[in-house]
Design a protein around this motif. Structure first.
Motif, PDB file in Angstrom:
ATOM      1  N   ILE A 272       0.886  -1.160   0.000  1.00 37.45           N
ATOM      2  CA  ILE A 272       0.000   0.000   0.000  1.00 37.45           C
ATOM      3  C   ILE A 272       0.920   1.205   0.000  1.00 37.45           C
ATOM      4  CG2 ILE A 272      -1.736   1.288   1.281  1.00 37.45           C
ATOM      5  CD1 ILE A 272      -2.681  -1.367   2.423  1.00 37.45           C
ATOM      6  N   GLU A 273       1.049   1.832  -1.154  1.00 36.60           N
ATOM      7  CA  GLU A 273       2.020   2.909  -1.278  1.00 36.60           C
ATOM      8  C   GLU A 273       1.395   4.224  -0.832  1.00 36.60           C
ATOM      9  OE1 GLU A 273       5.017   4.701  -4.624  1.00 36.60           O
ATOM     10  OE2 GLU A 273       3.807   2.937  -5.115  1.00 36.60           O
ATOM     11  N   ARG A 274       2.180   4.991  -0.109  1.00 34.13           N
ATOM     12  CA  ARG A 274       1.685   6.307   0.306  1.00 34.13           C
ATOM     13  C   ARG A 274       1.534   7.175  -0.936  1.00 34.13           C
ATOM     14  NH1 ARG A 274       3.229  11.463   2.215  1.00 34.13           N
ATOM     15  NH2 ARG A 274       1.995  12.053   4.043  1.00 34.13           N
TER      16      ARG A 274
ATOM     17  N   ILE B 168       4.463 -19.769   5.474  1.00 33.35           N
ATOM     18  CA  ILE B 168       5.129 -18.616   4.869  1.00 33.35           C
ATOM     19  C   ILE B 168       5.561 -19.044   3.479  1.00 33.35           C
ATOM     20  CG2 ILE B 168       7.098 -17.056   5.028  1.00 33.35           C
ATOM     21  CD1 ILE B 168       6.919 -17.436   8.099  1.00 33.35           C
TER      22      ILE B 168
ATOM     23  N   TYR C 184       5.822 -24.488  12.869  1.00 35.51           N
ATOM     24  CA  TYR C 184       7.230 -24.478  12.485  1.00 35.51           C
ATOM     25  C   TYR C 184       8.082 -25.296  13.460  1.00 35.51           C
ATOM     26  CZ  TYR C 184       5.861 -21.191   8.962  1.00 35.51           C
ATOM     27  OH  TYR C 184       5.248 -20.629   7.895  1.00 35.51           O
TER      28      TYR C 184
ATOM     29  N   GLU D  51      12.032   5.053  11.017  1.00 39.14           N
ATOM     30  CA  GLU D  51      12.746   4.047  10.215  1.00 39.14           C
ATOM     31  C   GLU D  51      11.838   3.450   9.149  1.00 39.14           C
ATOM     32  OE1 GLU D  51      16.113   2.124  13.140  1.00 39.14           O
ATOM     33  OE2 GLU D  51      14.086   1.336  13.246  1.00 39.14           O
TER      34      GLU D  51
ATOM     35  N   ARG E  67       3.734  -6.854   5.616  1.00 34.55           N
ATOM     36  CA  ARG E  67       5.005  -6.224   5.952  1.00 34.55           C
ATOM     37  C   ARG E  67       5.472  -6.757   7.305  1.00 34.55           C
ATOM     38  NH1 ARG E  67       5.690  -0.624   5.819  1.00 34.55           N
ATOM     39  NH2 ARG E  67       4.920  -0.624   7.949  1.00 34.55           N
TER      40      ARG E  67
ATOM     41  N   MET F  25      11.994  -5.097   0.640  1.00 30.57           N
ATOM     42  CA  MET F  25      11.222  -3.919   0.260  1.00 30.57           C
ATOM     43  C   MET F  25      11.669  -3.463  -1.124  1.00 30.57           C
ATOM     44  SD  MET F  25       8.947  -2.711   2.190  1.00 30.57           S
ATOM     45  CE  MET F  25       8.258  -3.539   3.609  1.00 30.57           C
TER      46      MET F  25
ATOM     47  N   GLN G 260      12.673   3.528   5.222  1.00 35.42           N
ATOM     48  CA  GLN G 260      12.975   2.296   4.486  1.00 35.42           C
ATOM     49  C   GLN G 260      11.948   1.987   3.410  1.00 35.42           C
ATOM     50  OE1 GLN G 260      13.748  -1.203   6.880  1.00 35.42           O
ATOM     51  NE2 GLN G 260      14.714   0.026   8.444  1.00 35.42           N
TER      52      GLN G 260
ATOM     53  N   ARG H 117      16.547  -4.547  12.219  1.00 35.17           N
ATOM     54  CA  ARG H 117      15.546  -3.473  12.132  1.00 35.17           C
ATOM     55  C   ARG H 117      15.098  -3.170  10.704  1.00 35.17           C
ATOM     56  NH1 ARG H 117      13.958  -1.334  16.689  1.00 35.17           N
ATOM     57  NH2 ARG H 117      13.100   0.542  15.742  1.00 35.17           N
ATOM     58  N   LYS H 118      15.381  -4.080   9.794  1.00 34.98           N
ATOM     59  CA  LYS H 118      14.958  -3.867   8.410  1.00 34.98           C
ATOM     60  C   LYS H 118      13.520  -4.332   8.208  1.00 34.98           C
ATOM     61  CE  LYS H 118      18.563  -2.525   5.836  1.00 34.98           C
ATOM     62  NZ  LYS H 118      18.514  -1.356   4.964  1.00 34.98           N
ATOM     63  N   TRP H 119      12.820  -3.607   7.352  1.00 35.01           N
ATOM     64  CA  TRP H 119      11.488  -4.013   6.923  1.00 35.01           C
ATOM     65  C   TRP H 119      11.600  -4.897   5.698  1.00 35.01           C
ATOM     66  CZ3 TRP H 119       6.783  -3.156   9.194  1.00 35.01           C
ATOM     67  CH2 TRP H 119       6.771  -2.247  10.262  1.00 35.01           C
TER      68      TRP H 119
ATOM     69  N   GLU I 220       8.825   4.210   2.387  1.00 35.13           N
ATOM     70  CA  GLU I 220       8.204   5.244   1.561  1.00 35.13           C
ATOM     71  C   GLU I 220       9.234   6.170   0.907  1.00 35.13           C
ATOM     72  OE1 GLU I 220       5.206   5.059   0.774  1.00 35.13           O
ATOM     73  OE2 GLU I 220       4.228   3.923   2.374  1.00 35.13           O
TER      74      GLU I 220
END
Lengths: 91, 1001
Positions: free
Chosen positions: A25-27, A78, B254, B744, A56, A84, B748, A64-66, B750
């Motif tokens: 869902i893009e801003r 999964i 899992y 963050e 997400r 991203m 990352q 801490r990466k999305w 947007e």
């Protein structure tokens, strides 16, 4: 408890991660151009599918990466994980 | 003198090691290796407890974790006491004490037993139906219900034991160390899979090691002998770890499993001290092999619950494994061949077996023939219609069963006996399988629920997978191991197996009696006293879903979760409602499989580790100076500093006056601090704050308000420009982690094109805030060479400086409206800096103040606290902070939402000041606000968000959110309280120094 394959760190326990809702869902780039309805569509409307869902996730207690996940909510399988900005796998 | 029913020496019992223990205050003797149940049975004690609802005498029913009746309180009255423990799982040790539960004054004479005679008045749903009316009486009913209910007593002092958690990773986890589990573990580990084998018991081998059917052979040996050799060979296999006394409690997705390893429960008290009692294993396995076995089913007939009535397989285990005869005159009641093995086990030891009652017409297996040859009377096509004996079984009455199995005919025969072994077939233990999320299928022929499928990372082997005969077990196991482990050969390829003839079975879920169902007590759930009658009543009253019937009748809701009786409940529902069991499905098996102690669940997170607090570098000073603390987020913050026995109100009034009249000092270290760097840092701040940032000069500070995308205020704080591409942002104490996460996220996802780097530095800096007209003099004393003139260092600006050798950042910013400074130093110097300021401030009577005074001072100025004056429904416009919302900026987070029809409504709740007409009345925060008192229903306009008595204004002040409040200036409103209505007037929320003259005072 899922075992999630973070695209940056590898397989980690679910408790290191945070779920961040529906993916892709893009801003809107020009929010002021949108009608109330169009803005509300972006702001409030989310799918809640029993089945394959694009989500997400954030490796909050790790790198801490999305990243994005394709998950079957009916059995929590999964199906795919991708960074991203990468294209979602075709279903 | 109690009877000794020890009949045979057993290699599992050490008869040279005598152990004395107490049960219900009386001393008994047993041997090392006994369970509490086997030791009691050896002393001819069957009566161990009372049932939950009717308080019927109950005895030991099983030999394992499925036990519904023999649940006891261990070591009552000590700090190690534990309720609801199954006597069949307690290994005895010197000094063990146990007592019965759910009975008063004693298990022998229990007042509650009267419920049994009143039972016609206690049908299913009795409590729901009876204690409904009148509704206001519930509290009175509840008192009595709670006192008459309850299983066991929780300890009253803290647990002296240590508990632990451990993460375990393995290639193959094998759950259950019966024959199938042992063979699976052996083959997996020998093929280089790192394997963990767990079993809830203290011995390996499951039921096969006390198998006594001489017609079953593996490689020409008895299965028990053969398996013992296999167990021997497990020793020394590298890659294989074996954990006994380890019960898998939960099987999550899992292949994540939780198991409890019991380390000291079987030891004498003196060996328990300073040892880990139980360890929670958090197991992540690449493959899981379930070998959890099967549980024997009882049969459902009239009065099937008396002490002395046991599972046939349990009688065999007590006889073969513990060397204990459960009775001296034994009868068996069966629908399959299993009971004959138990009968022979007793017969071979010279124990009297009176008869076998079999609901089948015949059986041709060798074991049955052998029982016939032994001269034991077999009643074919007979059923038990009643039993007698209140505290111990003394006889059973049998009658001929009709061909269709629904009624009994002929004359009644009574058989005297003191022990009855019941064999109703076997139920695969599929509990863990279903917990993992997989579905079951019903096998109509075997009348069992089975795993629907094996998956690539999970298989069910042995009897939990539906294989009961040794040849089936070995052949299927062999194939499944090859498939799942991807191996070519196993040690099972060339095994020769001989087995006794086909087991025939006749399944009748509810056996008939000569009396109508309403006059009988066929128990389905022993622990919760649910009978077949209750289940049928639930169906008559319209319950159809199996989950509803369960809750209405409480079938399967005890601490045993109905491990024995659930199948019969399903069968009776299916038969009565005329549906197939496969369509009916099962109730959900939920973790834990057997109860866990709280200690195991929390592990080491007890005491000060239960909920970890963050403390500032100055914390020791606050403690030494008797501060009271308040929890803010995860932080412990100094709340106020009472002196000479002051109340909180007195302390806060004093601190507040001091901060405005001379100087106050506040520990502000907990504020969130985010270091922001990068060539797009200014643009980034433009997008996340409502106001403009591009033109902020280096060395200047600016207050910012952050919104959610929905336009609601999310956080606020002052951000300082340290350099061209370098800012430091402060956030609220509680919001720091979330703000960082949100920033963050946007960077990352947007705006990945922005060159911005975020670092949380909250813990890296300690912050001392000096506030009041004398604050400047203190800074002058500790940093003499800094030019503090308004021209060089004006309000909302920043300077770098040195205090001695210590670098610091000083911001001239104010949350109180006074002339103030915030000094930031490396965290480790925080306490030094604080003490230096205290010394320098002595001559000005510097006053430390806490969060309460800070809140009061800012309320005097009408400054909001996000989360107190806002609640996620307030826009900046609602807060009357239009001045901070940039009209020029094209976009920022939440901007578009400020123009939605809803957020633009004039009658939204808006932040206003409130003054009470009587200046001495302080409003309660959260109190409702109305404009009319004689309306009905009365319309609520809003509520009070902050309220204090202001010592500087000498009157009560409050902030409130009021519908349409911004146009109500001067309007009279009311705050109705329990005993009075308080008259208030809407006012400007800035109560003090409206022109901000004190900032430069």
């Amino acid at each position: 408890m899922f075992l999630i394959n973070c695209p940056y760190c590898g397989e980690r326990d679910q408790q290191e991660f945070k779920a961040g809702g529906e993916a892709h869902i893009e801003r809107p780039k020009q929010p002021t151009e949108l009608s109330d309805d169009e803005w509300a569509e972006y702001l409030f409307m989310r799918k809640n599918i029993k089945g394959v869902q694009f989500e997400r996730w954030n490796h909050a207690h790790g790198c801490r990466k999305w990243f994005n996940m394709v998950r079957d909510t009916s059995n929590d399988e999964i199906k795919a994980i991708y960074k991203m900005g990468e294209k979602p796998p075709s279903q | 003198m109690t009877k000794n029913l020890r009949v045979k020496s057993s290699k599992y019992i050490d008869e040279t090691n005598r152990i004395s223990f107490k049960f219900n205050g009386k001393t008994y003797r047993g041997f090392k290796g006994d369970t509490l149940a086997s030791a009691l049975l050896a002393n001819d004690v069957h009566l161990v407890g009372r049932s939950f609802k009717y308080h019927r005498p109950r005895g030991i029913m099983t030999s394992g974790s499925e036990e519904p009746n023999a649940i006891v309180q261990i070591n009552p009255g000590t700090n190690r006491t534990e309720p609801n423990v199954r006597a069949t799982e307690v290994e005895i040790y010197e000094g063990l004490e146990a007592s019965s539960q759910n009975c008063w004054p004693s298990v022998e004479f229990d007042i509650g037993g009267i419920n049994n005679f009143l039972s016609p008045f206690f049908p299913a749903g009795f409590y729901y139906k009876t204690f409904m009316w009148p509704a206001s009486f519930w509290e009175k009913y509840e008192f009595f219900i709670r006192h008459s209910a309850g299983l066991g007593k929780s300890p009253t002092s803290s647990d002296p034991d240590i508990y632990d958690h451990q993460n375990v990773h393995c290639d193959v986890l094998v759950v259950g160390a019966g024959m199938a589990g042992i063979l699976a573990a052996k083959n997996a580990s020998k093929n280089n899979f790192k394997t963990l084998l767990v079993d809830e018991k203290n011995e390996l081998g499951g039921s096969t090691i006390f198998e006594n059917n001489e017609f079953n052979k593996i490689d020409n040996k008895s299965p028990s002998e053969w398996l013992k050799k296999e167990i021997e060979e497990l020793k020394g296999i590298k890659n294989l770890e074996i954990k006994t006394r380890t019960s898998v409690a939960a099987y999550h997705q899992y292949n994540y499993l939780l198991a409890r390893e019991n380390l000291t429960d079987h030891l004498e008290a003196k060996y328990k001290t300073n040892k880990i009692r139980q360890r929670l294993l958090k197991i992540r396995a690449k493959k899981v092999i379930l070998a959890t076995g099967a549980l024997e089913r009882p049969l459902i007939f009239n009065n099937n619950d008396r002490p002395g009535i046991m599972l046939s397989s349990a009688i065999k285990k007590y006889s073969e494994f513990y060397g204990v005869a459960c009775g001296s005159k034994n009868v068996f009641f069966t629908n399959n061949d299993s009971a004959y093995e138990s009968a022979l086990s007793l017969y071979d030891k010279g124990i009297n077996v009176e008869a076998v009652i079999d609901i089948r017409e015949q059986s041709e297996s060798k074991i049955v023939k052998k029982v016939k040859e032994a001269g034991i009377k077999i009643y074919w096509s007979h059923s038990i219609v009643d039993t007698a004996g209140y505290k111990r079984l003394n006889s059973v009455s049998i009658m001929k069963l009709s061909n269709d199995g629904t009624s009994v005919t002929g004359s009644k025969i009574s058989i005297s006996c003191d022990c009855l072994g019941v064999a109703g077939g076997w139920t695969p233990a599929v509990h863990l399988y279903t917990q993992s999320g997989n579905k079951l299928k019903f096998d109509e022929e075997k009348k069992i629920f089975l795993p629907k499928q094996n998956t690539f990372d999970q298989i069910s082997v042995g009897s939990c997978g539906g294989d009961f005969k040794i040849d089936e077990i070995i052949n299927n196991l062999n194939q499944m191991l090859k498939d799942t482990l991807n191996i070519n050969k196993t040690n099972l390829d060339n095994i020769k197996v001989e087995i006794d003839q086909e087991n025939s079975k006749r399944n009748i879920w509810l056996l008939p009696s000569d009396k109508p169902l309403g006059k009988t007590k066929p128990f389905v759930d022993y622990q919760n006293d649910a009978t077949a009658k209750d289940i049928k009543l639930a169906l008559r009253e319209g319950f159809r879903s199996i989950e509803h019937v369960k809750r209405y009748t409480t079938t399967g809701m005890g601490t045993d979760q109905g491990k024995l009786g659930n199948m019969h409940a399903l069968g009776i529902i299916a038969d009565t409602a005329g549906v197939k069991m496969g369509e009916l499905g099962t109730t959900t098996f939920r973790p834990p499989y057997t109860p866990l102690t709280f200690g195991t669940i929390v592990g080491r997170n007890v005491g000060k580790f239960f909920d970890i607090f963050r403390r500032t570098p100055m914390n020791d000073w606050h403690v030494e100076n008797k501060a009271e603390f308040e929890n803010v987020g995860q932080w412990k913050r100094a709340w106020y500093y009472p002196i000479n026995g002051e109340t909180m109100h007195q302390a806060v009034q004093r601190e507040s006056k001091a901060a405005r009249e001379s100087v106050g000092i506040l520990d502000a270290s907990t504020l969130g601090k985010i270091d922001i760097q990068g060539s797009d840092a200014s643009e980034f701040l433009n997008r996340v704050y409502t106001n403009a940032w591009s033109k902020l000069a280096i060395g200047k500070c600016r207050y910012g308000l952050m919104l959610n995308e929905d336009g609601m205020v999310y956080d606020d704080g002052v951000t300082t420009r340290l350099g061209e591409n370098h800012y430091i942002m402060t956030t609220t104490t509680g919001g720091a982690a979330n703000v960082l996460g949100k920033l963050e996220d946007y960077l990352q996802t947007e705006w990945p094109e922005l060159d911005v780097y975020l670092t949380s530095v909250t813990d890296h800096y300690a912050t001392v805030s000096l506030c009041g007209p004398n604050s400047k003099k203190i800074i002058k004393k500790i940093i003499p060479d800094l030019d503090l003139s308004d021209e060089n260092f004006p309000h909302m600006s920043f300077k770098k400086a040195n205090i001695g050798n210590i670098h610091c950042r000083i911001m001239r910013i104010s949350f109180t409206g006074e002339h103030s400074y915030e000094i930031n130093v490396q965290a480790s110097y925080g306490k030094d800096l604080w003490e230096k300021c205290m010394d320098a401030g002595k001559e000005f009577n510097i006053t430390p103040y806490g969060t309460e005074t800070m809140h009061l001072l800012r309320a005097e100025k009408g400054f909001i606290i996000v989360g107190q004056d806002t609640d996620g429904t307030m826009t900046p416009i609602d807060l009357q902070m239009n001045w901070i919302v940039s009209k020029k900026k094209y976009d920022f987070i939440g901007k578009r939402s400020l123009y939605r029809s809803d957020t633009m409504r004039e009658d939204r709740k808006q932040l206003v000041g409130l003054l009470t007409d009587d200046p001495n009345i302080v409003l309660e925060e959260g109190a409702q606000i109305v404009s009319e008192l004689d309306q009905s229903p009365i319309e609520m306009l809003g509520h009070v968000t902050s309220s204090y008595f202001s010592p500087n204004l000498n009157k009560s002040i409050a902030l409130a959110v009021v519908r349409g409040g911004k146009d109500m200036m001067g309007k009279k409103l009311f705050v109705p309280m329990e005993n009075k209505n308080i008259n208030v007037t809407v006012a400007n929320p800035v109560f003090y120094d409206e022109k901000n003259e004190r900032l430069n005072a």
